[in-house]
Design a protein around this motif. Structure first.
Motif, short mmCIF file in Angstrom:
data_model
loop_
_atom_site.label_atom_id
_atom_site.label_comp_id
_atom_site.label_asym_id
_atom_site.label_seq_id
_atom_site.Cartn_x
_atom_site.Cartn_y
_atom_site.Cartn_z
N GLU A 263 0.84 -1.19 0.00
CA GLU A 263 0.00 0.00 0.00
C GLU A 263 0.88 1.25 0.00
OE1 GLU A 263 -3.13 -0.34 2.82
OE2 GLU A 263 -3.79 1.74 2.55
N GLY A 264 0.50 2.24 -0.81
CA GLY A 264 1.24 3.51 -0.82
C GLY A 264 2.56 3.45 -1.56
N SER A 265 2.82 2.38 -2.30
CA SER A 265 4.10 2.30 -3.01
C SER A 265 4.04 3.14 -4.29
CB SER A 265 4.46 0.85 -3.33
OG SER A 265 3.45 0.26 -4.12
N GLU A 266 5.23 3.53 -4.74
CA GLU A 266 5.31 4.41 -5.88
C GLU A 266 6.34 3.91 -6.88
OE1 GLU A 266 6.00 8.52 -4.76
OE2 GLU A 266 6.47 8.98 -6.86
N PHE A 267 5.94 3.89 -8.14
CA PHE A 267 6.84 3.42 -9.18
C PHE A 267 6.94 4.46 -10.28
CE2 PHE A 267 7.16 1.06 -13.33
CZ PHE A 267 8.51 0.75 -13.21
N ARG A 268 8.18 4.75 -10.66
CA ARG A 268 8.37 5.65 -11.80
C ARG A 268 9.21 4.93 -12.84
NH1 ARG A 268 10.53 11.48 -10.11
NH2 ARG A 268 12.24 10.29 -9.23
N LEU A 269 8.70 4.84 -14.05
CA LEU A 269 9.50 4.32 -15.15
C LEU A 269 9.87 5.49 -16.05
CD1 LEU A 269 10.64 1.91 -16.88
CD2 LEU A 269 8.48 1.99 -18.14
N ARG A 270 11.16 5.63 -16.31
CA ARG A 270 11.61 6.66 -17.23
C ARG A 270 12.46 5.97 -18.28
NH1 ARG A 270 8.23 8.45 -14.74
NH2 ARG A 270 8.09 10.41 -13.59
N GLY A 271 12.19 6.28 -19.53
CA GLY A 271 12.94 5.60 -20.58
C GLY A 271 13.45 6.56 -21.63
N VAL A 272 14.65 6.35 -22.07
CA VAL A 272 15.19 7.09 -23.20
C VAL A 272 15.72 6.07 -24.20
CG1 VAL A 272 17.02 8.64 -23.99
CG2 VAL A 272 15.79 9.15 -21.88
N ASN A 273 15.13 6.03 -25.38
CA ASN A 273 15.61 5.12 -26.41
C ASN A 273 16.22 5.94 -27.54
OD1 ASN A 273 14.65 2.59 -25.29
ND2 ASN A 273 12.60 3.40 -25.66
N LEU A 274 17.50 5.71 -27.79
CA LEU A 274 18.21 6.41 -28.86
C LEU A 274 18.45 5.39 -29.96
CD1 LEU A 274 20.82 8.29 -26.63
CD2 LEU A 274 18.57 9.10 -27.40
N LEU A 275 17.62 5.46 -31.01
CA LEU A 275 17.60 4.37 -31.97
C LEU A 275 18.13 4.81 -33.32
CD1 LEU A 275 14.08 2.98 -31.01
CD2 LEU A 275 16.30 2.55 -29.94
N SER A 276 19.13 4.08 -33.80
CA SER A 276 19.74 4.44 -35.08
C SER A 276 19.97 3.18 -35.91
CB SER A 276 21.07 5.16 -34.83
OG SER A 276 21.95 4.29 -34.16
N GLY A 277 20.45 3.38 -37.14
CA GLY A 277 20.76 2.25 -38.02
C GLY A 277 19.51 1.43 -38.30
N GLN A 278 19.66 0.11 -38.21
CA GLN A 278 18.52 -0.77 -38.50
C GLN A 278 18.00 -1.41 -37.23
OE1 GLN A 278 17.94 -2.14 -42.00
NE2 GLN A 278 19.95 -1.93 -42.97
N THR A 279 18.29 -0.78 -36.10
CA THR A 279 17.96 -1.41 -34.83
C THR A 279 16.46 -1.59 -34.64
OG1 THR A 279 18.46 -1.34 -32.48
CG2 THR A 279 17.78 0.70 -33.48
N HIS A 280 16.12 -2.63 -33.93
CA HIS A 280 14.74 -2.83 -33.49
C HIS A 280 14.78 -2.90 -31.96
CE1 HIS A 280 10.57 -4.46 -33.63
NE2 HIS A 280 10.95 -4.94 -32.46
N CYS A 281 14.05 -2.00 -31.32
CA CYS A 281 14.13 -1.92 -29.86
C CYS A 281 12.74 -1.91 -29.26
CB CYS A 281 14.88 -0.64 -29.48
SG CYS A 281 14.92 -0.37 -27.70
N ASP A 282 12.52 -2.81 -28.33
CA ASP A 282 11.20 -3.00 -27.75
C ASP A 282 11.32 -2.92 -26.23
OD1 ASP A 282 9.12 -4.40 -26.37
OD2 ASP A 282 8.68 -5.66 -28.09
#
Ligand SMILES: Nc1ncnc2c1ncn2[C@@H]1O[C@H](COP(=O)(O)OP(=O)(O)OP(=O)(O)O)[C@@H](O)[C@H]1O
Ligand SMILES: [Mg+2]
Lengths: 421, 251
Positions: A263-282
């Motif tokens: 109870e009362g817990s807190e979650f923060r997700l922060r994401g930075v995706n720097l995608l170049s070339g032919q990358t596939h990122c999930d």
């Protein structure tokens, strides 16, 4: 005869099955670990998930994981400088935990030991049929680190879990327990020099009232394939900020599985995706708000150039008795090329009635007016674009409130832009 | 300093012609005022001078210190010494004002073959310029122009102009939105920049500004053309009679 066996196996599927046949019995582990490994191998025998599997719809693993290299026991990796100077570095070098002296402030053991005595067995194995990441990892993982941070501890020095690959296949495990009221910053770094297949699975338990900043910085070389997963439970009134930064690899699947349990817990997700070339990122998140008055915010900022493609699947499930849940999710993409793309799939499953949940996704390009303004002050086009790209992601980085972390991440961002902008 | 010859420009997107043969020249050290009714093309002219891509030059030329700048991008024009104070300065979220000033000043110094300024020297200059404009340094910690009031934005433009020391300053309605004290402060700022080799072009609707910044010449733009040129008395005449008479003559 079932349908799966009729489909011809891909080279990658064959390679995984053969590798298990070769190595399975020589891997460390108690009887209970061996049982979990066999269970994982059975899932692999059914083949890799394709886009027909909903959880993998945007990341057709069967197609994207086109080949799996053989294990390379001769490859040696060396420890790198930590992201933040002065960190306690716990290196895993091509799948083998390095020798480190006992750190101050917490207990440390190697995953190899915890596999041998069976204490890690409960963390192994696919949790369901879509859990291919854990299945691949559980079948092969041989080492890593397990941390136990005692109640009330305040770790002022960040801990860096440094997973460095030198080629072949590398399957690593981390586990961390943060005691009641403790405070810690942990950086999980995923890097290396070769076109390896890497899987890395972490478990994190955030005790009641604890406050944790956990960063996953995936900076693999362009030809590597990276399968990551972090499994988290957050206790009463505890706080976790999980920061995920994906930069390299031709294929990345980073799964984030969180249960806001107390109870009362807190979650923060922060994401930075720097995608170049032919990358596939999930980046795929499954978040359970399992208790009342839990709060979460998820903010992703993606910069996409060349022919890169990105995916964010954000699933938030609010249990019936998780009243007063507050969840906000946003995913913003800055497209720097016409050929790049980003798909966002938010999914809210709400069984409680008194909750506030929202989500939004945007895809934008660099604002030409802003670019003109900066250039009209004598800033050349590339630098001006760099400032705007940085501005786009800076917000989620600066919010981290740890100056050394902010500086290190911004420096990495600048370097990325210098190369790909 | 500046020579605009038979300049025709249209909106790149839809081809609408806005400037239809502008002729104008500004000598070194000259203070020039451009006036004209709403929608006559004053801001468009300033954008075309600065090199904004939304507009296409279809005919004519712009010479700056004797050389055509049409092939230069906005950054190159700025580095060559051209500065535009925007009528509507843009808000740029995420870019800290101070960081922006540092990058801009050093970019221009580099282009002019000067050494980069170190942070302490840079701060000193910014502080001095901000003081003169009665601006609070705390504003510079905020993202560029974001949430600045109308008047604060105009002051911030003049601050940049002072710091970048351009050879040709184009001020597009810098006076509108300023209170009386601010108008005085900003005008003093512009006058302080006057020198024999720096020219200023002010675009304005009001004689009030020209009481402070006294022009050497006044030009009236109408429907994308300069329809009348004169000295400071022309502005006073317009203040009294409006554009009706002139427009009639031109038609
Ligand atoms: N990008 C654009 N798209 C569409 N119309 C434009 C654009 N730029 C200018 N115009 C039009 O061109 C004409 C001239 O506009 P401009 O802003 O140059 O006028 P102005 O003389 O500065 O007017 P004001 O005194 O109101 O500032 C106007 O009719 C305006 O609507
Ligand atoms: Mg205008």
């Amino acid at each position: 005869m079932n349908v799966q066996t009729q489909i011809k196996r891909t080279a990658a599927e064959d390679a995984l099955i053969e590798a298990f046949a070769e190595r399975g019995t020589s891997l460390p582990g108690s009887a209970s670990v061996a049982e979990k490994r066999n269970q994982a191998a059975r899932l692999l025998e059914q083949g890799l998930p394709s886009r027909k599997v909903e959880a993998w719809h945007y990341t057709d693993l069967r197609r994207l994981l086109s080949s799996v290299p053989a294990f390379d026991p001769t490859a040696t990796a060396s420890q790198k400088e930590p992201l933040i100077a002065g960190s306690t570095v716990l290196p895993v070098l091509n799948g083998v935990a390095g020798a480190v002296k006992a750190p101050e402030g917490f207990a440390l053991s190697s995953v190899a030991d915890k596999l041998a005595d069976g204490s890690l067995a409960p963390l192994l194995g696919p949790v369901d049929k879509d859990d291919t990441v854990s299945a691949i990892n559980s079948a092969f993982a041989a080492d890593g680190f397990a941390l136990d941070i005692p109640a009330g501890a305040r770790l002022d020095i960040p801990v860096e879990l440094q997973n460095v690959q030198a080629g072949g296949q590398v399957h690593t495990r981390f586990a961390a327990r943060v005691g009641e009221g403790a405070n810690a910053t942990v950086i999980e770094r995923q890097m290396g020099d070769a076109d390896a297949l890497v899987s890395s699975v972490s478990h994190l338990e955030v005790g009641d009232g604890a406050d944790v900043l956990w960063l996953i910085v995936q900076d693999q070389p362009e030809g590597a394939s990276h399968l990551g997963q972090i499994n988290v439970r957050i206790g009463k009134n505890a706080k976790l900020t999980l920061f995920v930064m994906n930069i390299g690899a031709k294929l990345t699947r980073q799964e984030v599985r969180v249960v806001a349990e107390g109870e009362g817990s807190e979650f923060r997700l922060r994401g930075v995706n720097l995608l170049s070339g032919q990358t596939h990122c999930d980046v795929t998140m499954i978040l359970d708000h399992a208790a009342p008055a839990t709060a979460s915010t998820e903010i992703l900022r993606n910069v996409v150039t060349d022919k890169a493609e990105g995916v964010f699947q954000g699933q938030i499930r609010v249990a019936r008795d998780a009243q007063k849940t507050d969840a906000k999710m946003s995913c913003n993409t800055l497209l720097l090329s016409d050929e790049g793309s980003f798909s966002a799939k938010p999914e809210l499953e709400i069984f409680a009635d008194d909750v506030a949940c929202g989500h939004g996704a945007t895809v934008t390009e660099i604002e030409q007016d802003h670019l003109f303004y900066l250039m009209a002050r004598g800033i050349d086009e590339k630098t001006a674009r760099g400032l705007l790209v940085k501005a786009f992601v800076a917000e989620v980085i600066e919010e981290l409130e740890n100056e050394a972390v902010v500086e290190a991440l911004e420096a990495r961002l600048d370097a990325w832009f210098a190369e790909h902008g | 300093m500046l020579e605009i010859k038979n300049l025709h420009a249209r909106i790149a997107e839809d081809g609408t012609e806005i400037l239809r043969g502008v002729n104008l020249s500004v000598k070194p050290g000259e203070m020039t005022a451009i006036m004209g009714p709403n929608g006559s093309g004053k801001s468009t002219l300033s954008y075309v001078l600065a090199g904004r891509e939304d507009y296409e030059v279809t005919e004519g030329d712009i010479l700056f210190n004797g050389e055509s700048i049409l092939e230069m991008d906005p950054a190159e024009r700025a580095a060559a010494g051209l500065f535009l104070a925007f009528q509507y300065p843009m808000e740029i979220p995420g870019v800290a004002t101070m960081e922006f000033l540092k990058v801009a000043m050093n970019a221009q110094r580099k282009a002019r073959g000067l050494d980069e300024l170190k942070i302490p020297e840079l701060m000193k200059r910014v502080r001095a310029a901000a003081d003169e404009l009665d601006m609070d340094m705390s504003m510079l910690k905020r993202p560029l122009n974001v949430g600045f009031s109308g008047g604060e934005k105009k002051r911030a433009e003049i601050l940049q102009m002072k710091l970048l020391e351009p050879a040709l300053c184009v001020l597009d309605e810098t006076d509108s939105g300023l209170d009386i004290d601010a108008l005085k402060i900003v005008s003093d700022g512009v006058n302080a920049l006057r020198s024999p080799d720096r020219s200023v072009v002010v675009i304005t609707h009001y004689q009030r500004l020209l009481d402070y910044i006294v022009p050497d010449s006044v030009h009236v733009l109408y429907k994308g053309r300069v329809i009348k040129s004169g000295e400071k008395e022309l502005a006073q005449e317009l203040e009294k009679n409006g554009y009706a008479g002139l427009v009639g003559e031109a038609a």
